[in-house]
Scaffold this motif. Structure first.
Motif, mmCIF file in Angstrom:
data_model
loop_
_atom_site.group_PDB
_atom_site.id
_atom_site.type_symbol
_atom_site.label_atom_id
_atom_site.label_comp_id
_atom_site.label_asym_id
_atom_site.label_seq_id
_atom_site.Cartn_x
_atom_site.Cartn_y
_atom_site.Cartn_z
ATOM 1 N N LEU A 51 0.819 -1.218 0.000
ATOM 2 C CA LEU A 51 0.000 0.000 0.000
ATOM 3 C C LEU A 51 0.852 1.267 0.000
ATOM 4 C CD1 LEU A 51 -2.969 -0.418 2.482
ATOM 5 C CD2 LEU A 51 -3.057 0.288 0.100
ATOM 6 N N PHE A 52 1.978 1.185 0.710
ATOM 7 C CA PHE A 52 2.767 2.391 0.869
ATOM 8 C C PHE A 52 4.114 2.254 0.181
ATOM 9 C CE2 PHE A 52 0.042 2.276 4.698
ATOM 10 C CZ PHE A 52 -0.788 3.307 4.304
ATOM 11 N N THR A 78 -10.741 13.884 -3.401
ATOM 12 C CA THR A 78 -10.749 13.475 -1.991
ATOM 13 C C THR A 78 -9.339 13.102 -1.541
ATOM 14 O OG1 THR A 78 -10.975 11.123 -2.407
ATOM 15 C CG2 THR A 78 -12.998 12.425 -2.445
ATOM 16 N N CYS A 79 -9.213 12.827 -0.268
ATOM 17 C CA CYS A 79 -7.913 12.393 0.268
ATOM 18 C C CYS A 79 -7.752 10.880 0.185
ATOM 19 C CB CYS A 79 -7.728 12.891 1.691
ATOM 20 S SG CYS A 79 -7.535 14.676 1.760
ATOM 21 N N GLY A 80 -8.534 10.232 -0.664
ATOM 22 C CA GLY A 80 -8.299 8.808 -0.881
ATOM 23 C C GLY A 80 -9.551 7.969 -0.685
ATOM 24 N N PHE A 81 -9.381 6.907 0.088
ATOM 25 C CA PHE A 81 -10.456 5.930 0.281
ATOM 26 C C PHE A 81 -11.505 6.464 1.264
ATOM 27 C CE2 PHE A 81 -6.520 5.291 2.452
ATOM 28 C CZ PHE A 81 -6.896 5.469 3.762
ATOM 29 N N MET A 118 2.840 14.197 17.752
ATOM 30 C CA MET A 118 2.273 13.871 16.445
ATOM 31 C C MET A 118 2.437 15.050 15.475
ATOM 32 S SD MET A 118 -1.100 11.956 17.904
ATOM 33 C CE MET A 118 -2.040 11.901 16.388
ATOM 34 N N LYS A 119 2.382 16.274 16.028
ATOM 35 C CA LYS A 119 2.612 17.446 15.168
ATOM 36 C C LYS A 119 4.061 17.472 14.705
ATOM 37 C CE LYS A 119 -0.872 20.412 17.195
ATOM 38 N NZ LYS A 119 -1.024 21.344 18.317
ATOM 39 N N ASP A 120 4.961 17.066 15.623
ATOM 40 C CA ASP A 120 6.380 17.050 15.263
ATOM 41 C C ASP A 120 6.648 16.146 14.063
ATOM 42 O OD1 ASP A 120 7.034 18.772 17.210
ATOM 43 O OD2 ASP A 120 8.045 17.324 18.516
ATOM 44 N N VAL A 121 6.012 14.993 14.014
ATOM 45 C CA VAL A 121 6.252 14.108 12.870
ATOM 46 C C VAL A 121 5.329 14.452 11.702
ATOM 47 C CG1 VAL A 121 7.267 12.122 14.035
ATOM 48 C CG2 VAL A 121 4.792 12.307 13.926
ATOM 49 N N GLU A 122 4.567 15.542 11.861
ATOM 50 C CA GLU A 122 3.696 16.041 10.791
ATOM 51 C C GLU A 122 2.623 15.071 10.367
ATOM 52 O OE1 GLU A 122 5.727 17.849 7.579
ATOM 53 O OE2 GLU A 122 6.979 19.080 8.887
ATOM 54 N N ASP A 123 2.179 14.241 11.318
ATOM 55 C CA ASP A 123 1.028 13.394 11.026
ATOM 56 C C ASP A 123 -0.260 14.201 11.127
ATOM 57 O OD1 ASP A 123 2.338 11.084 10.524
ATOM 58 O OD2 ASP A 123 2.081 10.214 12.516
ATOM 59 N N VAL A 124 -0.215 15.269 11.904
ATOM 60 C CA VAL A 124 -1.422 16.063 12.133
ATOM 61 C C VAL A 124 -1.086 17.548 12.017
ATOM 62 C CG1 VAL A 124 -2.525 14.383 13.685
ATOM 63 C CG2 VAL A 124 -0.987 16.104 14.630
ATOM 64 N N TRP A 182 -5.962 14.900 11.113
ATOM 65 C CA TRP A 182 -5.052 13.940 10.487
ATOM 66 C C TRP A 182 -4.605 14.523 9.159
ATOM 67 C CZ3 TRP A 182 -2.049 10.271 11.895
ATOM 68 C CH2 TRP A 182 -1.528 9.352 10.965
ATOM 69 N N SER A 183 -3.328 14.454 8.862
ATOM 70 C CA SER A 183 -2.830 15.174 7.706
ATOM 71 C C SER A 183 -1.800 14.357 6.953
ATOM 72 C CB SER A 183 -2.211 16.490 8.191
ATOM 73 O OG SER A 183 -1.702 17.193 7.103
ATOM 74 N N SER A 184 -2.127 13.116 6.705
ATOM 75 C CA SER A 184 -1.186 12.238 6.021
ATOM 76 C C SER A 184 -1.990 11.312 5.125
ATOM 77 C CB SER A 184 -0.409 11.435 7.070
ATOM 78 O OG SER A 184 0.048 10.232 6.512
ATOM 79 N N PRO A 185 -1.408 10.902 3.971
ATOM 80 C CA PRO A 185 -2.165 10.000 3.087
ATOM 81 C C PRO A 185 -2.280 8.588 3.656
ATOM 82 C CG PRO A 185 -0.183 10.855 2.003
ATOM 83 C CD PRO A 185 -0.093 11.242 3.434
ATOM 84 N N GLU A 186 -1.654 8.320 4.782
ATOM 85 C CA GLU A 186 -1.685 6.959 5.300
ATOM 86 C C GLU A 186 -2.949 6.687 6.105
ATOM 87 O OE1 GLU A 186 2.055 6.119 7.168
ATOM 88 O OE2 GLU A 186 3.016 7.231 5.541
#
Lengths: 290, 799
Positions: free
Chosen positions: A31-32, A115-118, B481-487, B496-500
């Motif tokens: 996926l990644f 959108t941001c995906g799924f 979490m802000k430090d790793v830029e996930d949010v 939440w600010s990541s494509p994962e």
């Protein structure tokens, strides 16, 4: 346990663990496979980067958002044909139009979400193409950050709710349920059209055997004869949007706005190019095989 | 004396008068019968529910059922702790049905730890609902898990009132897509948590976070509503406290079991010595088989609990063989009324066995702990547990499987020739006087919490006032979490600010999700069973004999890429056992500190284990008939460990005792693992311990987290190392035993031999108690913080 200062190291360990776990996980799953844009460490700027964007800020009950409206010269002559020859359409299409005995140009709404995906991720752009006083109008609603999504959904939902016939590409299984989910998330009742024509399905019914596939790009090339310059690949759209919110990368968002507008134009053209006659299509298929 | 009681007494007499009897029966405990305690609910249940109950065969409610209903009506969370088959399902279902009678749109979410239990409970609900005049038409109950088909999923999502699922599915398949489930959350009135005691340790700490996420989502869709949590638990030391920690809300406790229970005879059975030198004992597996056959011949419905899958297969094979050899047609039929049951069978096969057990078609079943949880298999008269299952609570739970409401029941514990088992049969009162273990979770573990905050941020933006739900470290974790830029934070909300997709990389359990298929090459590669990825290398390695429903299959090939084991049915007179080799490698020193003469280190470590050989053992005799070296890839766990090499001074005190330092250190390891749950808020099984000298050249104790990357357990022990040693010393020096017992230096939950026959293994010796004490004293002589330690000990009580 990490509220005391000497345990700053614990915090760092948690941070490491957050990073590492994601890294190991990336290795394990396809996926990644692609590393997304590199992470930077500078301070996150304010998330609204409106100055370089087109359109104008609007406000509704759920907040602010950006609305960009452009006139669009398009031919809607096919509508007359559609009304006259609807009995010759494929049964699924006749069913989709059943609740609309006479389709007027003002009923039409082409739409496409970015959108941001799924499922479960936010949407950030709703593009709509409508006919107003005989002329095409492209309306795009953009959330400049995640907090503006609610207002975008409300504004788009108002516009969509005022049009009886929705036309989309894969919208029956993707865009429409996605939009309904986001409405419910914000406590809104999702708008319902009287009819919904999905041009992906319509194209498959007509050209499945003649084309390598029925992706929009393929149809543009073989059916519409359009040549489209390469733009943001769909898989990169979510990452670009996140970068835009975090860093203000305006060029990427402009490219997505153009991409969305072009998709809508292609949908309108495709609607015009769609043979309405089922029998005729069958014979064409035979010819192409012979 | 009732007939059943007579039968049980006469079985015991027969066993005792058998010419081969050699005083195996070393303890008999009589647990008296208990009368039913009925109670009415006030105001009474509706006409419809009363009719339903009487058609279902229930005319009066038990005390615990009535109490549970009263609490639920008062909108109070409640945890009900009563025995197997005491009607717990009814206790939590009645308030839900009562609500559904008044509001047909109401919903309830019911969580079960396993898919098997979900299916079982769904069937039980169907049977009850079918009797209701209106709810049978209007209420939809459905299960939603990995086995649910695509078309059913939609219907369940859009229409179900009772949604049965497991925490893993809630975490990955429901909460992230909550908008699709808006109807469920908007109308959510009850959350049922069945078998709440099974949510302990790492798994429990994760489930606690999932339940907090659930409450956020529910609040988003229905801010003015508050669902009632109904939990049920097996007997543990701390049910109320555990439920409260898990959900993060107060609970009422209902623990007066009102269901009647026949008398129970609980026997300890020690297989006799085989030789004059008293070194070897008769096989515990064969003893279990002999007794099972006796019980079945008298028509006594029995269950045997084993510690390993292979043992369930072995005892089945032995028992089937014996039953087939007995004269008379009925005995042949008896062999068909016996089956093994374990994980790794296909779900359809398991459902079929459960059905046959429930209907009474089967008279005997030999199971792993897979049947320990509440799957309704009807009533059995006798249970046999071969080998101590590791916890007091577990042995009681297994014993609870035998016993009907009015007739007498028999439970036998058969000891292996293993130090722990032998201790128990020598000191039976130890078992009957111990309180069952506590369930421990830590909902503030920063590693686990950080993972779930990512999931929560994906689901809905986090707000600053959510500390109440996620604890006081919440703001700091958000900052990380802000430090790793996930949010990112926008207008006071954290998005939440990541494509994962964060839920995908967070697993609630420590075991692997990967599954291997076992296919029969002679049957067109039909899948006959499954095994998880970690176990595959210990169960279906090349040339292994894979036992499946008593048949022997030869493993031709283990395909690691395709995750397939190709097997072929053969007639073998032997079975195979993997020979495992485990080691630990020190990678990176994170930190070290001195305390008096001792230095302790916190390290990154790789724990490695591999199947290096296979051993062929003859069925029955367990005679070894050959070895073979195997070349299989080792498995690794990259984790964090505490390392302690005792100083020369501490070690010098052990020398005069004539005991090896590594033996003394093994005693300390076992003590430390017993202390760990108190110190690090985890389960014993979440940590491991190794004593070896391969990295440092000197005996070294390693305590490590059994979780990739570590979860802070060893880190916590490192930070409190002196406290840890103090607590070990206190535990061992106050233990009343003479030379070591399972409460002190004896019981370490080392990696349980999931695929090994404990009978052939012999167990680990109990380390020298005195030597461990001397070593601890030696290490602690110096700056001792005894006041601090005593406050730690009194806070946590003695285990």
């Amino acid at each position: 346990m990490i509220s005391e200062d000497p345990q700053r190291k614990s915090k760092l360990a948690v941070l490491d663990a957050l990073r590492n776990r994601r890294k190991t996980f990336r290795k394990q799953t396809s996926l990644f496979k692609k590393e997304n844009s590199p992470r930077r460490t500078e301070k996150t700027p304010s998330p609204i980067h409106a100055t370089e964007l087109p359109g104008r800020e609007e406000k509704n009950a759920l907040g602010t958002f950006l609305r960009w409206e452009q006139p669009l010269r398009l031919d809607f002559n096919w509508l007359k044909d559609l009304n006259q020859k609807r009995n010759e359409l494929w049964p699924q299409e006749q069913n989709a139009l059943e609740a609309l005995p006479q389709i007027r140009a003002s009923d039409l709404l082409f739409f496409d979400l970015e959108t941001c995906g799924f499922a479960g991720t936010p949407l950030f752009l709703v593009g709509c193409l409508v006919v107003h006083a005989g002329e095409g109008r492209l309306v795009q609603f953009l959330a400049r950050h995640y907090g503006e999504e609610a207002a975008v959904v409300l504004a788009a939902s108002d516009l969509m709710g005022r049009h009886g016939l929705w036309i989309s590409f894969n919208g029956r299984s993707y865009d429409s349920p996605f939009f309904a989910d986001r409405c419910r998330l914000f406590g809104l009742e999702p708008p319902q059209p009287l009819g919904h024509l999905d041009l992906l399905h319509a194209s498959r019914r007509r050209w499945k055997h003649d084309l390598p596939n029925c992706r929009l790009g393929t149809l543009e090339r073989f059916i519409l004869g359009l040549k489209r310059p390469p733009d943001t690949p769909g898989s990169q759209v979510p990452a670009h949007y996140h970068e835009f919110v975090k860093k203000g990368e305006v060029s990427n968002i402009l490219s997505i706005l153009r991409h969305n507008a072009q998709d809508l134009k292609s949908l309108a053209l495709l609607m015009g190019a769609l043979p309405l006659h089922k029998q005729k299509q069958l014979s064409q298929r035979m010819n192409s095989r012979g | 004396m009732s007939t059943a009681e007579e039968t049980i007494q006469s079985v015991l007499e027969t066993l005792k008068h058998d010419p081969s009897y050699q005083n195996q029966l070393c303890h008999v405990e009589h647990i008296p019968a208990r009368e039913a305690q009925h109670r009415d609910v006030l105001p009474p249940l509706s006409q419809g529910l009363c009719e339903t109950l009487s058609r279902y065969g229930v005319n009066q409610l038990y005390r615990h059922q009535a109490e549970t209903i009263s609490h639920a009506r008062a909108k109070k969370n409640v945890v009900t702790v009563t025995g197997t088959a005491s009607g717990k399902t009814l206790a939590y279902l009645l308030p839900i049905l009562e609500t559904l009678e008044q509001d047909s749109g109401a919903t309830a979410l019911l969580l079960y730890p396993t898919k098997a239990l979900t299916q079982d409970q769904l069937k039980a609900m169907g049977r009850l609902l079918a009797h209701h005049p209106s709810l049978s038409q209007s209420v939809l109950a459905g299960s939603y898990d990995g086995d649910t088909s695509g078309s059913a999923r939609r219907k369940i999502r859009d229409e179900a009132n009772l949604l049965l699922t497991n925490p893993d599915m809630l975490h990955r398949g429901i909460l992230p897509y909550h908008a699709k489930w808006h109807r469920l959350f908007k109308n959510l009135r009850y959350v049922v948590i069945d078998e709440v005691h099974s949510y302990r340790g790492i798994f429990g700490s994760n489930v606690g976070q999932v339940l907090r996420r659930l409450q956020r989502i529910q609040q988003h869709y229905a801010p003015s509503a508050k669902p009632v949590f109904l939990a049920s638990s097996a007997t543990i030391q701390n049910p109320k406290q555990h439920a409260e920690a898990l959900v993060g809300a107060p609970f009422e406790l209902v623990d007066q079991d009102g269901a009647p229970r026949g008398p129970k005879t609980f026997c300890f059975w020690n297989p006799p010595y085989l030789d004059r030198a008293q070194m070897e004992r008769k096989s515990g597996n064969v003893e279990a088989k002999d007794i099972l056959v006796q019980l079945m011949q008298r028509g006594i419905a029995s269950i045997v609990f084993t510690k390993a899958r292979v043992v369930a297969e072995l005892i089945y094979r032995y028992a089937r063989g014996t039953l087939l050899e007995l004269p008379g047609l009925t005995n042949t039929n008896l062999s068909e009324r016996l089956t093994p049951y374990r994980g790794g069978y296909l779900p359809s096969d398991r459902r079929e066995i459960e059905r046959r057990l429930f209907s009474g078609e089967l008279l005997g079943v030999i199971s792993t702990n897979a049947l320990e949880l509440g799957i309704d298999i009807g009533s059995l008269d006798a249970s046999i547990t071969v080998g101590f299952p590791g916890t007091i609570a577990s042995l009681w739970q297994q014993a609870g499987r035998a016993g009907r409401t009015h007739t007498a029941a028999l439970t036998l514990f058969i000891a292996y020739n293993d130090p722990i088992d032998q201790y128990l049969v020598r000191h039976p009162q130890y078992f009957f006087e111990q309180t069952p273990e506590s369930a421990v979770i830590d909902t503030e573990n920063p590693y686990i919490l950080a993972s779930h905050l990512s999931c929560a941020a994906f689901e809905l933006p986090l707000r600053s006032q959510e500390s109440e739900l996620f604890g006081e470290t919440y703001p700091e974790l958000i900052a990380l979490m802000k430090d790793v830029e996930d949010v990112v934070e926008v207008d006071g909300k954290t998005f939440w600010s990541s494509p994962e997709f964060p839920a995908q990389s967070v697993s609630l359990r420590t075991i692997s999700d990967n599954t291997y298929s076992i296919v029969d090459v002679d049957e067109k590669n039909k899948v006959i069973g499954t095994v998880d990825a970690i176990s595959a290398l210990e169960l279906v390695y090349p040339e292994a004999i894979y036992l499946h429903r008593g048949e022997t299959f030869f493993v031709q090939e283990l395909d690691l890429d395709k995750k397939l084991a190709r097997v072929q049915k053969i007639e073998a007179d032997y079975y195979t056992q993997p020979v495992l080799d485990a080691s630990i490698k020190e990678n990176n020193l994170k930190e070290q500190q001195a305390s008096g003469t001792e230095t302790v280190r916190l390290i990154d470590a790789t724990v490695t284990w591999a199947t290096t050989m296979l051993k062929k053992l003859q069925f029955g005799s367990m005679d070894s008939i050959g070895y073979k070296n195997l070349d299989l890839p080792p498995q690794h766990l990259e984790t964090v460990a505490l390392a302690w090499t005792p100083s020369p001074k501490a070690v010098s005190e052990v020398f005069p005792l004539g005991v090896k330092v590594s033996d003394a250190l093994s005693g300390v390891r076992n003590l430390a693992i017993t202390i760990f749950p108190l110190l690090a808020m985890c389960d014993r099984a979440d940590v491991g311990g190794i004593v070896n000298a391969s990295n440092t050249g000197k005996p070294t104790l390693y305590l490590y987290d059994r979780f990739p990357g570590g979860l802070g357990f060893s880190e916590r022990a490192y930070e409190n190392f002196t406290d840890l040693l103090q607590a070990c010393l206190k535990l061992v020096s106050t233990c009343p035993c003479e030379a070591g017992c399972p409460s002190c230096v004896g019981l370490a939950t080392l990696r349980p031999p999931i695929h090994q026959d404990p009978d052939a293994l012999g167990g680990y010796p109990i380390p020298d108690k005195h030597a461990a004490t001397v070593l601890l004293r030696g290490a602690l002589r110096g700056p001792v913080k005894s006041e601090e330690f005593s406050s730690f000990a009194s806070r946590n009580g003695s285990p």
